[in-house]
Design an enzyme around this catalytic site. Structure first.
Site, PDB file in Angstrom:
ATOM      1  N   HIS A   1     -10.326   5.695  -1.244  1.00 44.38           N
ATOM      2  CA  HIS A   1     -10.433   4.935   0.013  1.00 44.38           C
ATOM      3  C   HIS A   1     -11.365   3.730  -0.144  1.00 44.38           C
ATOM      4  O   HIS A   1     -11.931   3.234   0.828  1.00 44.38           O
ATOM      5  CB  HIS A   1     -10.955   5.810   1.185  1.00 44.38           C
TER       6      HIS A   1
ATOM      7  N   GLU B   1      -6.892  -1.931   5.047  1.00 43.98           N
ATOM      8  CA  GLU B   1      -6.821  -1.947   3.578  1.00 43.98           C
ATOM      9  C   GLU B   1      -5.921  -3.069   3.083  1.00 43.98           C
ATOM     10  O   GLU B   1      -6.197  -3.696   2.060  1.00 43.98           O
ATOM     11  CB  GLU B   1      -6.289  -0.595   3.076  1.00 43.98           C
TER      12      GLU B   1
ATOM     13  N   ARG C   1      -2.183  -1.835  -3.810  1.00 44.96           N
ATOM     14  CA  ARG C   1      -3.240  -0.826  -3.865  1.00 44.96           C
ATOM     15  C   ARG C   1      -2.869   0.124  -5.005  1.00 44.96           C
ATOM     16  O   ARG C   1      -1.759   0.650  -5.033  1.00 44.96           O
ATOM     17  CB  ARG C   1      -3.286  -0.068  -2.549  1.00 44.96           C
TER      18      ARG C   1
ATOM     19  N   GLU D   1     -10.627   6.311  14.779  1.00 41.08           N
ATOM     20  CA  GLU D   1     -10.531   5.183  15.719  1.00 41.08           C
ATOM     21  C   GLU D   1     -10.060   5.595  17.106  1.00 41.08           C
ATOM     22  O   GLU D   1     -10.328   4.907  18.076  1.00 41.08           O
ATOM     23  CB  GLU D   1      -9.536   4.136  15.175  1.00 41.08           C
TER      24      GLU D   1
ATOM     25  N   ASN E   1       0.865  -1.179   0.000  1.00 42.85           N
ATOM     26  CA  ASN E   1       0.000   0.000   0.000  1.00 42.85           C
ATOM     27  C   ASN E   1       0.904   1.233   0.000  1.00 42.85           C
ATOM     28  O   ASN E   1       1.469   1.600   1.027  1.00 42.85           O
ATOM     29  CB  ASN E   1      -0.863  -0.072   1.278  1.00 42.85           C
TER      30      ASN E   1
ATOM     31  N   ARG F   1      -4.011  18.253   2.836  1.00 39.28           N
ATOM     32  CA  ARG F   1      -4.755  18.550   1.599  1.00 39.28           C
ATOM     33  C   ARG F   1      -5.927  19.480   1.908  1.00 39.28           C
ATOM     34  O   ARG F   1      -6.564  19.354   2.962  1.00 39.28           O
ATOM     35  CB  ARG F   1      -5.270  17.254   0.975  1.00 39.28           C
TER      36      ARG F   1
END
Ligand code: AMP
Length: 395
Positions: A180, A381, A92, A333, A13, A241
């Site tokens: 995502h 992921e 990914r 989380e 990833n 961002r």
């Protein structure tokens, strides 16, 4: 059909300045045998760490790594020395453009197509292609699979994909792709596992709040809309961002400040968001630590929570109501006060947090009897990549 000699699958990833790798034994338990993380690639403070399945550090280095190629080469050299047999590698890939809506085996034809897609995401796709090439150098015969972050959203209703721009730009592929996707897909499976099929098919908003942040509105297990659009720069403000801007802001920078293109890209991707507003850090933990001393830290936190709340409202409108709200990723989380702030005025939607459950990051943090079940869930992921890769090997 490919013969699978082993069930070890490596998931790679690549982020814009980080690399996360996990080696899974894809048995019933889907055990992690190794995990590697490289942070701040190409920057000072670069940190490379490999851990075993029990979390013991096997390798650690604080040496500057030039780029992703250097980082992945270092990892693969280390892995090859251990002689771990591999069945396949899954990557990914941030953007699959118009044509890729499912994970696929990587072929020379696909690599060529991905080179063609580089203009869609010049920050990520070149790194991902380099990772594919690096794996081939070390393991020339190994099957490699591409898992697209856009795939989960590829069949959002057209109305969620359109920009109000002339038709020819839509046909050219200027549309809202969303990202995502691997995280959302993993979590929809998780909701089914922990709360049952009915909950997973219901009206769900997932708030993936990490360094990169986005939300998705999901119904019947399918993406109906999401906050990111043509690139992962859009939507909700993030660590560095900007998220959505009036296009006039970019025009102003070009016209009045004569900003060259690389400077505009650097501004919206690396110098905005929490970092830009606070002037301190892109890391929300740093801002929380400084919020009483520095009003700009507090303003950045407030803007982030305000925007998140606004998007929950917008996406609930898309779904016509809400059954489940999921918080995930680093912020989602681990930061109860941020979740509380986001949910503060959302009681009109049926969102009522239980302060004690929220404070201890419980699985379910909504009050009993709350119309909307609010959950904290860990995303993964890498595991989603490994699952896709395994299922392609089986076909
Ligand atoms: P991610 O991109 O998912 O790793 O999330 C990074 C963001 O989560 C940063 O803004 C961190 O400040 C925030 N965060 C808060 N608590 C934690 C934690 N325990 N571990 C990792 N990230 C955290």
């Amino acid at each position: 059909m490919q013969r699978v000699k082993d069930n070890h699958i490596l998931a790679i990833n690549s982020g814009s300045s980080s690399l996360k790798i996990a080696l899974f034994r894809m048995d019933k338990k889907e055990t992690v045998d190794l995990s590697a993380r490289v942070e701040r690639i190409g920057l000072s403070g670069c940190h490379f760490r490999i851990k075993d399945g029990k979390g013991r550090v096997l390798f650690e280095e604080h040496q500057r790594l030039r780029d992703h190629d250097a980082a992945i080469n270092k990892f693969l050299k280390w892995l090859q020395k251990r002689k771990t047999p591999l069945a396949a590698v899954g990557h990914r890939v941030v953007n699959g453009g118009l044509n890729y809506d499912l994970p696929e085996l990587i072929t020379p034809r696909m690599e060529k197509a991905l080179i063609g897609l580089e203009p869609l995401d010049p920050d990520h796709l070149p790194q991902e292609l380099k990772a594919i090439k690096a794996v081939r150098r070390f393991y020339p015969e190994l099957t490699q699979v591409a898992c697209f972050d856009t795939a989960f959203h590829r069949h959002m209703p057209d109305i969620a994909q359109w920009y109000p721009l002339p038709r020819e730009l839509w046909r050219e592929g200027i549309r809202r792709y969303g990202f995502h996707g691997l995280s959302y897909e993993y979590l929809i499976h998780e909701i089914k596992r922990v709360a049952g099929a009915k909950a997973a098919r219901g009206r769900v908003i997932i708030a993936h709040l990490g360094n990169g942040a986005s939300m998705a509105a999901i119904r019947g297990g399918k993406s109906m809309d999401t906050t990111m659009g043509f690139t992962p720069t859009g939507g909700l403000m993030m660590g560095t961002r900007s998220g959505d801007l009036d296009p006039g802001v970019i025009l102003y920078l070009l016209r009045e400040k004569f900003m060259p293109l690389p400077a505009v890209s650097d501004l919206v991707n690396h110098r905005s968001g929490l970092l830009g507003v606070s002037g301190i850090s892109s890391d929300l933990r740093d801002l929380v630590a400084q919020k009483t001393k520095n009003p700009h830290a507090l303003e950045a936190i407030e803007l982030f929570c305000y925007q998140a709340r606004k998007f929950v409202g917008a996406l609930a409108g898309v779904l016509g109501g809400l059954d489940t709200l999921i918080f995930t990723a680093g912020i989602g989380e681990n930061m109860p006060r941020i979740r509380r702030r986001i949910c503060q005025r959302l009681d009109f939607l049926g969102i009522h947090l239980d302060p004690a459950l929220n404070e201890r990051n419980a699985e379910v943090i909504s009050r009993s009897g709350s119309q909307v079940t609010v959950r904290v869930m860990k995303t993964n992921e890498e595991l989603m990549i490994a699952r896709h890769t395994r299922s392609l090997l089986r076909h």
